[in-house]
Structure formats: C-alpha cells, structure tokens
Design a protein around this motif. Structure first.
Motif, PDB file in Angstrom:
ATOM      1  N   LYS A  46      -9.177  18.018  24.847  1.00 24.75           N
ATOM      2  CA  LYS A  46      -8.823  17.476  26.153  1.00 24.75           C
ATOM      3  C   LYS A  46     -10.093  17.109  26.912  1.00 24.75           C
ATOM      4  CE  LYS A  46      -8.485  21.897  28.547  1.00 24.75           C
ATOM      5  NZ  LYS A  46      -7.623  22.776  29.321  1.00 24.75           N
ATOM      6  N   SER A  49      -9.633  13.397  33.043  1.00 22.64           N
ATOM      7  CA  SER A  49      -9.436  11.945  33.019  1.00 22.64           C
ATOM      8  C   SER A  49     -10.538  11.180  33.740  1.00 22.64           C
ATOM      9  CB  SER A  49      -8.081  11.579  33.606  1.00 22.64           C
ATOM     10  OG  SER A  49      -7.998  12.005  34.956  1.00 22.64           O
ATOM     11  N   THR A  50     -10.955  11.669  34.893  1.00 15.70           N
ATOM     12  CA  THR A  50     -11.968  10.942  35.659  1.00 15.70           C
ATOM     13  C   THR A  50     -13.362  11.077  35.057  1.00 15.70           C
ATOM     14  OG1 THR A  50     -12.110  12.835  37.161  1.00 15.70           O
ATOM     15  CG2 THR A  50     -10.687  10.989  37.829  1.00 15.70           C
ATOM     16  N   CYS A  52     -13.715  10.525  31.971  1.00 17.89           N
ATOM     17  CA  CYS A  52     -13.611   9.503  30.930  1.00 17.89           C
ATOM     18  C   CYS A  52     -13.487   8.105  31.542  1.00 17.89           C
ATOM     19  CB  CYS A  52     -12.402   9.811  30.057  1.00 17.89           C
ATOM     20  SG  CYS A  52     -12.213   8.748  28.644  1.00 17.89           S
ATOM     21  N   TYR A  56      -9.084   7.121  37.308  1.00 17.53           N
ATOM     22  CA  TYR A  56      -7.876   7.078  36.479  1.00 17.53           C
ATOM     23  C   TYR A  56      -6.712   7.621  37.301  1.00 17.53           C
ATOM     24  CZ  TYR A  56      -5.090   7.267  32.195  1.00 17.53           C
ATOM     25  OH  TYR A  56      -4.144   7.049  31.228  1.00 17.53           O
ATOM     26  N   LEU A  61      -1.038  10.798  34.150  1.00 17.66           N
ATOM     27  CA  LEU A  61      -1.328  12.076  33.521  1.00 17.66           C
ATOM     28  C   LEU A  61      -0.052  12.775  33.101  1.00 17.66           C
ATOM     29  CD1 LEU A  61      -4.139  13.332  35.892  1.00 17.66           C
ATOM     30  CD2 LEU A  61      -4.371  12.209  33.682  1.00 17.66           C
ATOM     31  N   THR A  63      -2.200  11.827  29.654  1.00 20.82           N
ATOM     32  CA  THR A  63      -2.267  10.767  28.658  1.00 20.82           C
ATOM     33  C   THR A  63      -2.646  11.443  27.349  1.00 20.82           C
ATOM     34  OG1 THR A  63      -2.907   9.095  30.266  1.00 20.82           O
ATOM     35  CG2 THR A  63      -3.423   8.631  27.962  1.00 20.82           C
TER      36      THR A  63
END
Length: 139
Positions: A46, A49-50, A52, A56, A61, A63
């Motif tokens: 994992k 998200s932010t 990556c 985002y 979420l 994903t």
C-alpha cells in the motif's frame, strides 16, 4: 478441555468492545488487512495516495491495482468497486475476477480462480453458520 475450548470461542467473539469511526476507504483497508492473513502467499502493498499522485481525490479511495507476473490485470477505484456489502469475502470475490490473484499458501503452485472462489465461499458459509449458531444460543 471443553471449558478451554469454550473460552477460546468467546475470546474470538469478544475482540473490540467499542465503536471506532472509519471512512469507506478505511473500511476496505480493514477488509484487505484481514485478507493478508488469509492469503499469506499473496503480496499486498500500500501507499498513501497523495504520496503517489498529488491531490488524488478521496472519492477514489481505495484504489486497488492487481498485478500478476509484473502485468496489471485490473484495477478497482472506490469503495463501490467491491459491491454493496464490503466484507472480506466480497473483496476476495472481487479480486478473484483477476485470475489468479489470491493464494493462501496451501499449494506449492498458484491456485486457480475456482479453488480460491471455493475457499472464499466456504469461509463465507462458515461465518453465516457461526452467526446463526450465536444468534440461536443467545435466544
């Protein structure tokens, strides 16, 4: 021995004792955490998200990207990707749409989609039966 077995069963049931607020994404994360223990021969990773993708959107979420042998097999965006009842078995069934994904380590070779689906169905039925037994015993 019987009493010890009964105490172990009660210990399995009484695990939390409080309500914890979580988001939809956290709910799926909890299901994925449970799947990691059920399928130890499957690699789960994992990332925030932010970290990556900047900005985002939270509505995307979780994903979940499914890879097999280095190739992207499928992706699931948002909680709704996992159906109306987001339970570990439901998430496992969804992930099994990307054949083969889950492996519980019982076999030296990769499990077929059918074998994983059968095991997920067995676990789901076990949960239903246990819930019925508990409900009957409380009555």
């Amino acid at each position: 021995m019987k009493r010890i077995a009964e105490m172990r069963e009660v210990a399995k049931i009484v695990r939390f004792g409080s309500v914890t607020s979580i988001s939809g994404a956290d709910f799926v994360r909890e299901c994925l955490d449970e799947l990691t223990t059920k399928y130890p021969a499957t690699k789960f990773v994992k990332i925030i998200s932010t970290d990556c993708i900047k900005n985002y959107p939270d509505c995307n979420l979780p994903t979940v990207l499914v890879y097999h042998n280095g190739a992207l097999k499928s992706n699931y965006v948002g909680v709704r990707s996992f159906g109306r009842r987001c339970i570990p078995e439901g998430v496992a069934l969804t992930l099994c749409q990307s054949d083969p994904v889950l492996n519980d380590g019982r076999s030296k070779k990769e499990q077929s989609r059918e074998a994983v689906l059968e095991r997920v169905r067995e676990r789901f039925l076990e949960k239903i039966l246990l819930a019925q037994v508990l409900q009957t015993s409380r009555s």
